[in-house]
Design a protein around this motif. Structure first.
Motif, PDB file in Angstrom:
ATOM      1  N   ASN A 367       0.703  -1.360   0.029  1.00 33.67           N
ATOM      2  CA  ASN A 367       0.107   0.141  -0.034  1.00 33.67           C
ATOM      3  C   ASN A 367       0.766   1.164   0.023  1.00 33.67           C
ATOM      4  O   ASN A 367       0.370   2.420  -0.204  1.00 33.67           O
ATOM      5  N   ASN A 368       2.212   1.238   0.238  1.00 27.33           N
ATOM      6  CA  ASN A 368       2.840   2.372   0.225  1.00 27.33           C
ATOM      7  C   ASN A 368       3.758   2.616  -0.825  1.00 27.33           C
ATOM      8  O   ASN A 368       4.623   3.403  -1.129  1.00 27.33           O
ATOM      9  N   THR A 369       3.550   1.987  -2.168  1.00 23.83           N
ATOM     10  CA  THR A 369       3.941   2.120  -3.348  1.00 23.83           C
ATOM     11  C   THR A 369       3.551   3.513  -3.987  1.00 23.83           C
ATOM     12  O   THR A 369       2.351   4.003  -3.593  1.00 23.83           O
ATOM     13  N   GLU A 418       8.749   2.878  -3.251  1.00 27.48           N
ATOM     14  CA  GLU A 418       8.019   3.579  -2.042  1.00 27.48           C
ATOM     15  C   GLU A 418       7.834   4.856  -1.850  1.00 27.48           C
ATOM     16  O   GLU A 418       8.666   5.861  -2.318  1.00 27.48           O
ATOM     17  N   ARG A 419       6.643   5.465  -1.234  1.00 29.21           N
ATOM     18  CA  ARG A 419       6.789   6.735  -0.758  1.00 29.21           C
ATOM     19  C   ARG A 419       7.674   7.031   0.179  1.00 29.21           C
ATOM     20  O   ARG A 419       7.983   6.309   0.783  1.00 29.21           O
ATOM     21  N   ASP A 420       7.761   8.502   0.137  1.00 26.61           N
ATOM     22  CA  ASP A 420       8.700   8.955   1.241  1.00 26.61           C
ATOM     23  C   ASP A 420       7.974   9.002   2.785  1.00 26.61           C
ATOM     24  O   ASP A 420       8.574   8.606   3.784  1.00 26.61           O
TER      25      ASP A 420
END
Length: 773
Positions: A367-369, A418-420
């Motif tokens: 979910n953090n892509t 990945e998101r920051d």
């Protein structure tokens, strides 16, 4: 005797016969009960089929507060029947469960008539009674326990045994009253290993060399040589492309082009260099998050980006973003762990101990892509979705040298990233994207193996480490089973995508566990595993089967004969291209568009994008291997689909196997098959040899063995008939020889070429030709 008395006598006789029949049925139902009744192998399958829908893991559908899949609940006092217990260990007469399943009262019996699950058989009732008498011992589900190496069973025929696999198999064969087959002859054995290792038939030189080699290690040397060829990686990649739902378009209505093929080239490369399976998985799950990740490691993560994407205006981005996460979660569960985790998207799993919270905790890893649900209108200049890996010409010269690109321009691929900042994940009520419930944190499935946060980080690196941990009971078992399925056509667990409660029990549980542990002990070495199976006497057996054996074991579950099955769609194509000499063995590169009936794409398109019209390729691209055929998700290649190829719209670990007249029509009429027949015929006609030798050589190239005298007589007669027809213009040789784009050889006789072409076409249409036996 008057009529009334006669009718009474007949009625009495009928009742006596019926009662006698029922008594015999009940009596026979208790015959053959196991000495020790196992929960896993005898009781749980019945509970799973008949009881877990109402008394299983799904709390939302549970009746009377009774859960029969765990002992604590099954042994507890019943809420709705005061003083009663569902199961009283050692006391079947006091167990409400036994009373209910034995009853004939429709208001009392379980399962209820309204459930339409069907009553238990007399044999099943006897099993439950004996199990309760023996203490009603519950066991952990076999697939969720750590595999262990059992001692090798004792066997009566040590001479038959080649390696450890054979001890387990021969023991089971004897237990079932069967006997093992003799080893297959060298011709069939060579064809079998060539198709299993490379997906290609043996060459004439290979057949002659193997036939003449009488050394003790001739078979092993041939296996080693085949495993060292680059075609091994191509063969292995086909199955993994099914798992990863690889395609060359995005799907949905617009179904535009994308460039994920460099990932396919990486898979071929990884298998050829024998990358350990634990590393192979780690890179695909979390290659982008590894310390100082290089572009190859990032490229591997395209595994999770091969699913469908919508490019239609007006969609709700968050709805589709969740759809993409659901797809990743299902692919991970089915393709790597062999479980149906997707069943817990909307509610607790009805059969397996997976809660809805477990499902969304697993989904949270993805979910953090940076991936979005919708990126805007079609753009043929950007055939990839964010996050994107850009591959330069410099990259292809160095770290990504395995990528086969026709030009020097930049490539782009959809990969993971990945998101920051951490995005929160919520359990979705009924699985609906806009109905968030309880917040959850990333965690793997506790019923499989505890996700220890002191060892594993709550990100995809932690998930990868949990997945390939040697205490994970599923990963090695599932892969070993998939390799067995590839070689024998049926896994040791038939339901290769479901190792859960509703899946089939393993036919050889000790062998499966032994192989899984051995695989991990030897560094997750895939080539070693493949060779280990191929070297066994079990694999080398002849595929011949007696009527008695076929009746006793029609599916060859107990492996008393060798594997016999039709080739996968891609390898059917490879066989006729290779045997005719047309095959272009270039490894990797963009997917190609061979012959296809006109109008298929045009009839199923939105009218937008680069794939509205099918533009057939020419030259060498017409003769590439099947795995390089361009796959448009909404209109898969028809010749492939006819032979049960995956349409690649979702993760698939086991293809269907059908046998229809359409498949014969494809082999009789497909331009590629006819072109292969024509090219091979003209090559043979140009050789200095008699017609009998030409026919025999064609037969060997295609069927991979020498023809019998009867077969030769049939083929010779057919050749003579066809030559006469062409000679008297009953058939037009010039018309038949026009099929296909490969240049025609005008220096050889047309009638002779056409007649031999018809003979070769007949050989291609033999059932044995496209069968591994």
């Amino acid at each position: 005797m008057n009529k009334k008395v006669l009718w009474i006598a007949l009625a009495i006789f009928s009742v006596v016969v019926t009662v006698s029949f029922c008594f015999q049925k009940i009596k026979s139902s208790s015959a053959g009960l196991p000495e020790s009744v196992s929960y896993n192998y005898h009781i749980r399958p019945v509970l799973s089929d008949k009881c877990f829908a109402c008394h299983g893991p799904d709390a939302g559908k549970r009746e009377a507060g009774l859960r029969l899949d765990i002992a604590d609940s099954a042994f507890a006092p019943l809420r709705e029947t005061k003083g009663a217990f569902a199961i009283v260990p050692g006391k079947p007469e006091q167990s409400e469960l036994l009373k209910r399943i034995s009853s004939t009262d429709s208001s009392y019996i379980m399962p209820t008539p309204e459930s339409h699950l069907g009553a238990l058989t007399g044999y099943e009732i006897k099993l439950f009674k004996k199990w309760i008498q023996q203490g009603a011992k519950y066991e952990s589900h076999w697939a969720f326990t750590i595999p262990k190496k059992a001692p090798l069973p004792k066997v009566s025929d040590r001479k038959w045994v080649k390696n450890e696999i054979d001890y387990f198999v021969l023991s089971k064969i004897a237990e079932k009253g069967l006997h093992a087959n003799e080893e297959a002859d060298k011709e069939r054995l060579l064809k079998r290993i060539c198709l299993d290792i490379t997906g290609l038939p043996p060459s004439m030189e290979m057949m002659d060399k193997f036939s003449a080699d009488n050394s003790e290690d001739a078979y092993e040397k041939m296996i080693d040589n085949l495993l060292a060829t680059p075609q091994y990686g191509e063969k292995m990649a086909v199955h993994w492309m099914d798992v990863a739902r690889y395609a060359d378009s995005y799907g949905y209505q617009d179904d535009n082009i994308r460039t994920q093929w460099p990932w396919r080239d990486w898979v071929i490369h990884a298998f050829n260099k024998n990358m350990p399976y634990d590393q192979f998985l780690t890179w695909q799950i979390a290659g982008d998050m590894l310390p100082n990740a290089n572009k190859e490691q990032i490229l591997a993560t395209a595994f999770f980006r091969n699913h469908k994407y919508t490019e239609e205006g007006g969609v709700i981005p968050e709805e589709y973003r969740i759809e993409y996460l659901v797809d990743k979660t299902k692919t991970f569960g089915k393709g790597i762990l062999g479980i149906t985790i997707e069943c817990a998207q909307c509610h607790d799993h009805k059969y397996d101990p997976f809660s809805q919270k477990d499902y969304y905790s697993l989904l949270a890893f993805f979910n953090n892509t940076k991936e979005a649900g919708y990126e805007g209108e079609i753009s043929t200049s950007k055939p990839a979705k964010n996050p994107i890996l850009y591959i330069s010409n410099e990259d292809r010269k160095n770290v990504l040298a395995f990528i086969n690109s026709k030009d020097t321009g930049s490539l782009m691929m959809s990969v993971m990233g990945e998101r920051d900042t951490l995005r929160k994940t919520f359990l979705l009520n009924r699985g609906v994207y806009d109905q968030p419930g309880e917040e959850v944190r990333p965690a793997a499935i506790p019923a499989v193996m505890k996700f220890d946060t002191s060892k594993f980080a709550r990100n995809r690196i932690g998930l990868a480490q949990w997945t390939v941990n040697k205490n994970n009971p599923l990963t090695a078992r599932v892969f070993v089973n998939l390799m067995w399925q590839e070689l024998f056509g049926r896994g040791l667990v038939k339901t290769s995508g479901d190792f859960g409660m509703q899946g089939e029990l393993p036919s050889h549980p000790e062998l499966l566990d032994w192989l899984a542990v051995d695989f991990m002990e030897h560094g997750w070495n895939v080539k070693r595993l493949v060779k280990q199976i191929l070297m066994s006497a079990t694999y080398r057996q002849s595929a011949k089967v007696s009527e008695q054996h076929l009746k006793m074991d029609p599916e060859n579950i107990y492996l008393s004969r060798g594997p016999r099955m039709r080739l996968k769609a891609e390898f059917v194509r490879d066989l006729y291209l290779s045997s005719s000499g047309l095959l272009v063995k270039t490894i990797g590169g963009p997917s190609v568009k061979p012959y296809q009936p006109s109008g298929l794409w045009e009839a199923a398109t939105s009218g937008r994008g680069a794939l509205t019209v099918y533009k057939q390729d020419h030259g060498d691209d017409l003769y590439r291997r099947g795995l390089y055929t361009f796959i448009k998700l909404t209109v898969p290649p028809p010749g492939m689909i006819m032979f049960d190829a995956s349409n690649r719209d979702q993760c698939e670990v086991k293809r269907q196997k059908t046998n229809t007249p359409i498949q014969a029509l494809v082999m009789m009429n497909d331009p590629s098959v006819l072109e292969a027949s024509r090219v091979l015929a003209q090559k043979l006609v140009s050789e200095q040899s008699g017609i009998n030798e030409k026919i025999s050589r064609a037969f060997r190239l295609i069927v991979c063995r020498k023809p019998s005298e009867t077969e030769m007589n049939i083929l010779q007669d057919y050749y003579t008939q066809q030559l006469q027809l062409f000679g008297r213009k009953g058939l037009d040789a010039a018309t038949i020889l026009k099929i296909g784009e490969y240049p025609l050889n005008d220096k050889v006789g047309k009638n002779t070429s056409a007649a031999l072409m018809k003979v070769i076409s007949m050989i291609y249409n033999m059932e044995e030709t496209i069968t591994k036996s």
